[in-house]
Design a protein around this motif. Structure first.
Motif, PDB file in Angstrom:
ATOM      1  N   ALA A 159      37.973  -0.916  23.091  1.00  0.00           N
ATOM      2  CA  ALA A 159      37.530   0.130  24.015  1.00  0.00           C
ATOM      3  C   ALA A 159      36.451  -0.405  24.954  1.00  0.00           C
ATOM      4  O   ALA A 159      36.458  -0.118  26.160  1.00  0.00           O
ATOM      5  CB  ALA A 159      37.018   1.337  23.240  1.00  0.00           C
ATOM      6  N   GLU A 160      35.530  -1.189  24.418  1.00  0.00           N
ATOM      7  CA  GLU A 160      34.448  -1.747  25.235  1.00  0.00           C
ATOM      8  C   GLU A 160      34.989  -2.672  26.321  1.00  0.00           C
ATOM      9  O   GLU A 160      34.604  -2.577  27.489  1.00  0.00           O
ATOM     10  CB  GLU A 160      33.467  -2.510  24.347  1.00  0.00           C
ATOM     11  CG  GLU A 160      32.314  -3.111  25.124  1.00  0.00           C
ATOM     12  CD  GLU A 160      31.345  -3.881  24.233  1.00  0.00           C
ATOM     13  OE1 GLU A 160      30.405  -4.467  24.799  1.00  0.00           O
ATOM     14  OE2 GLU A 160      31.517  -3.909  23.001  1.00  0.00           O
TER      15      GLU A 160
ATOM     16  N   TYR B 148      36.874  -0.751  29.007  1.00  0.00           N
ATOM     17  CA  TYR B 148      35.936  -0.095  29.918  1.00  0.00           C
ATOM     18  C   TYR B 148      35.387  -1.091  30.940  1.00  0.00           C
ATOM     19  O   TYR B 148      35.348  -0.797  32.131  1.00  0.00           O
ATOM     20  CB  TYR B 148      34.784   0.531  29.121  1.00  0.00           C
ATOM     21  CG  TYR B 148      33.743   1.155  30.002  1.00  0.00           C
ATOM     22  CD1 TYR B 148      33.958   2.407  30.588  1.00  0.00           C
ATOM     23  CD2 TYR B 148      32.552   0.499  30.273  1.00  0.00           C
ATOM     24  CE1 TYR B 148      33.011   2.980  31.418  1.00  0.00           C
ATOM     25  CE2 TYR B 148      31.604   1.062  31.103  1.00  0.00           C
ATOM     26  CZ  TYR B 148      31.827   2.296  31.674  1.00  0.00           C
ATOM     27  OH  TYR B 148      30.890   2.857  32.507  1.00  0.00           O
ATOM     28  N   LYS B 149      34.993  -2.269  30.480  1.00  0.00           N
ATOM     29  CA  LYS B 149      34.448  -3.290  31.388  1.00  0.00           C
ATOM     30  C   LYS B 149      35.486  -3.692  32.441  1.00  0.00           C
ATOM     31  O   LYS B 149      35.171  -3.815  33.620  1.00  0.00           O
ATOM     32  CB  LYS B 149      34.017  -4.529  30.601  1.00  0.00           C
ATOM     33  CG  LYS B 149      32.786  -4.323  29.752  1.00  0.00           C
ATOM     34  CD  LYS B 149      32.491  -5.587  28.952  1.00  0.00           C
ATOM     35  CE  LYS B 149      31.301  -5.436  28.042  1.00  0.00           C
ATOM     36  NZ  LYS B 149      31.074  -6.676  27.259  1.00  0.00           N
TER      37      LYS B 149
ATOM     38  N   GLN C 276      36.095  -0.859  34.962  1.00  0.00           N
ATOM     39  CA  GLN C 276      34.978  -0.739  35.908  1.00  0.00           C
ATOM     40  C   GLN C 276      35.105  -1.755  37.038  1.00  0.00           C
ATOM     41  O   GLN C 276      34.942  -1.419  38.203  1.00  0.00           O
ATOM     42  CB  GLN C 276      33.637  -0.928  35.192  1.00  0.00           C
ATOM     43  CG  GLN C 276      33.272   0.195  34.264  1.00  0.00           C
ATOM     44  CD  GLN C 276      32.998   1.487  35.018  1.00  0.00           C
ATOM     45  OE1 GLN C 276      33.844   2.299  35.194  1.00  0.00           O
ATOM     46  NE2 GLN C 276      31.826   1.657  35.457  1.00  0.00           N
TER      47      GLN C 276
ATOM     48  N   SER D  66      40.657   3.906  36.026  1.00  0.00           N
ATOM     49  CA  SER D  66      40.235   4.534  34.779  1.00  0.00           C
ATOM     50  C   SER D  66      40.749   3.716  33.601  1.00  0.00           C
ATOM     51  O   SER D  66      41.750   2.991  33.713  1.00  0.00           O
ATOM     52  CB  SER D  66      40.773   5.965  34.689  1.00  0.00           C
ATOM     53  OG  SER D  66      42.174   5.951  34.517  1.00  0.00           O
ATOM     54  N   VAL D  67      40.071   3.852  32.470  1.00  0.00           N
ATOM     55  CA  VAL D  67      40.529   3.192  31.245  1.00  0.00           C
ATOM     56  C   VAL D  67      41.908   3.717  30.879  1.00  0.00           C
ATOM     57  O   VAL D  67      42.787   2.959  30.481  1.00  0.00           O
ATOM     58  CB  VAL D  67      39.525   3.413  30.088  1.00  0.00           C
ATOM     59  CG1 VAL D  67      40.074   2.863  28.784  1.00  0.00           C
ATOM     60  CG2 VAL D  67      38.182   2.769  30.412  1.00  0.00           C
TER      61      VAL D  67
END
Length: 104
Positions: A45-46, A49-50, A53, A58-59
């Protein structure tokens, strides 16, 4: 379309190399390359997200290819245009708005 294909498409569309994505996200180049191989796994998930961005998506889109935040009442053909419109420069977007206003 899965994560691997979406990531490849976004990198190509934005003209970003994996080396540049690695530098901007702090994710190792080998990890990014692993995501892009034949049977690559989806990111944590991390990391998702990176990556999202940096790519300006969007994720959810990055992982599924879908963006449910788009109003369901919007025609599918228009929904497909939204990501393209997102990348236009402000002057070009203003022209599109003017054209749409005249066609109403």
């Amino acid at each position: 379309m899965g994560f691997k294909e979406i990531l490849k498409d976004e990198l190509t569309y934005k003209g970003i190399q994996t080396k540049e994505l690695s530098a901007k996200t702090g994710i190792s180049l080998s990890t990014l390359n692993h995501y892009l191989v034949q049977n690559g796994n989806a990111p944590s998930a991390e990391n998702a997200y990176k990556i999202a961005q940096v790519l300006g998506v969007s994720v959810e889109y990055l992982l599924t290819g879908k963006n449910v935040s788009i109003d369901a009442d919007i025609k599918p053909a228009v929904q497909k245009l939204i990501p393209e419109l997102n990348y236009l420069e402000d002057k070009d977007l203003s022209l599109i708005k003017e054209i749409a206003a005249r066609l109403k």
